[in-house]
Enzyme design. Sequence first.
Site, short mmCIF file in Angstrom:
data_model
loop_
_atom_site.label_atom_id
_atom_site.label_comp_id
_atom_site.label_asym_id
_atom_site.label_seq_id
_atom_site.Cartn_x
_atom_site.Cartn_y
_atom_site.Cartn_z
N ASP A 96 0.88 -1.20 0.02
CA ASP A 96 0.00 -0.07 -0.09
C ASP A 96 0.97 1.33 0.12
O ASP A 96 1.58 1.67 0.92
CB ASP A 96 -0.86 0.01 1.25
CG ASP A 96 -1.68 1.22 1.40
OD1 ASP A 96 -1.83 1.90 0.40
OD2 ASP A 96 -2.62 1.29 2.12
N ASP A 98 1.43 5.27 -0.45
CA ASP A 98 0.51 6.60 0.06
C ASP A 98 1.18 7.83 -0.19
O ASP A 98 2.43 7.94 0.61
CB ASP A 98 -0.12 6.35 1.34
CG ASP A 98 -1.10 7.39 1.63
OD1 ASP A 98 -1.12 8.56 1.31
OD2 ASP A 98 -2.26 7.15 2.10
N ASP A 287 3.29 0.28 3.24
CA ASP A 287 2.88 0.18 4.60
C ASP A 287 3.03 -1.19 5.05
O ASP A 287 2.24 -2.19 4.55
CB ASP A 287 1.41 0.58 4.28
CG ASP A 287 0.64 0.50 5.74
OD1 ASP A 287 0.83 -0.30 6.55
OD2 ASP A 287 -0.58 1.12 5.57
#
Length: 384
Positions: A96, A98, A287
Site C-alpha cells: 500500500d 500513499d 505500509d
Amino acid sequence: MPLDQKVADFVTPLIRKYYSRVKIDVDHLSEREFGFGSFESKITTRHHAFQDKGQLQDYLVANAPPFASCSPSLYERPAARPMEAKGWKGAELVFDLDSNDLHLSCQKEHGSSWVCDNCFTAVKDEALKLIEDFLISDFGFSENEIRINFSGNRGYHIHVISDEVMNLNSKERKEMSDYISGNNIDIEAFFPTINERGAHLDGPKLSDFGWGGRIARGVVGALNSGENSLKLLGIDSTNSRRLVRNKAKVIPGIEAGNWDKVKITKKSEFWNNVITNMTIKQSDAIDKNVTNDTSHILRVPNTLHGDTGLIARKIKSIGALEGFDPMKDALAFSDRTVKIHAISVPKLRVRDVSYGPYKDEDVEVGLAAAVYMMLKRVAVLAED
C-alpha cells in the site's frame, strides 16, 4: 470531521447510480471477506461474504456504501468469525503506497489530506520503482503476476498473485518488506573495508545485484543530476560540490568498484547516512501493516472512495500506470456543474480544468470537482 448531512444526502444517490451502471467483479470473489464503511469510517462492518458478483452488485446498489473493501486473503468460510474460524487458504502479497508517507514539501502548502499533481507524480514514481526495481528485477515476478490498483485517494495498491507468495506467513512477508524498505542494511556487506583505518574503500558496482547495485546506481544518478540531488541523499553542500566537480573520475571509479576517487572523512558515518536517505522514502511509502498482516482488507477494485468520489481504478499494466492520471482516469461523475460554498479549497485540477484556490465563497464547479471538495470537507453545497 463528520460529513455535512446535506452533502451526504447529495452524494449517496450518485454512489448508488454509479453501482447501478458499473459492474464490479473480483477474482475468487466467493473466497474473500468483504467490509464496508461510512463517510466517517472506512470500515464499519466486515465479515461479509458473497457467492457471486450478482450478490455483491445487489448489495452495493441497495446500500450505496461510501467504502467497499475486501481481503487479499482467501478463506474456506470468509463470513465466519473470529478470524481463526475462517479457514485461511493463502493471501496475495500486497503493498500500500500513499503519497502522505513521502513527506513532500508541497504538503506544507496544502496539508496532508489534500493531493496535488506533485503528490500523484511522486507516489506513482514509488509504485513504478517498487514494481520494476524490486518485484520484477530482484524477486523475479513477472508482470502477469502483478496487479495494480489506484487506491481512490492518495496512492496505489500493488498485489502479487504468484502461487509462490500465497502461503507465505507474516514473518516471511516481513522479510520481503524489510528487504524492499532497506531495513537493517549492513554497510560492511557492500563496503567491506569501510571500518578499516587507512584501507582503500571498495564498494558496489552498477551491475551488482540487489541493494549493492541500487546504492551504486543511486549515487551515480544523483551525481549526474547535480548538487541538489546529492543533498537529498543527506550529503552536505561542501561534499556535494566536491563530488560534482570531480564526477568525471568519481563515476568511472564507482563503475569499477573504487569508491575512493574523492576522499571522504568519517567514511562509515558518511555512507551510512547516504544509504539511510536512499531507503527512507521507500520505507515510509510501503505500509508494512498491510504487507505483513494477512487479515487486512483493502479497497475493492473499481469501487468508489468515500473521501474523494474517485474510482479505485484497476490499472491494466505497468505501461498503463506510467500514463495514468487519477484526475482524468478515475473520475466517476459527469461534467455538469454544481454550485458549492468553498470553505477553504486549495488549488485543484480535474480533467484539464483548474479550480481555486477558494476561500469562503460560492462558486460553480464541475460535479466531479464538487464531490471531491465536499468529501474532503473543504466545501459544502451552496444555499439556494
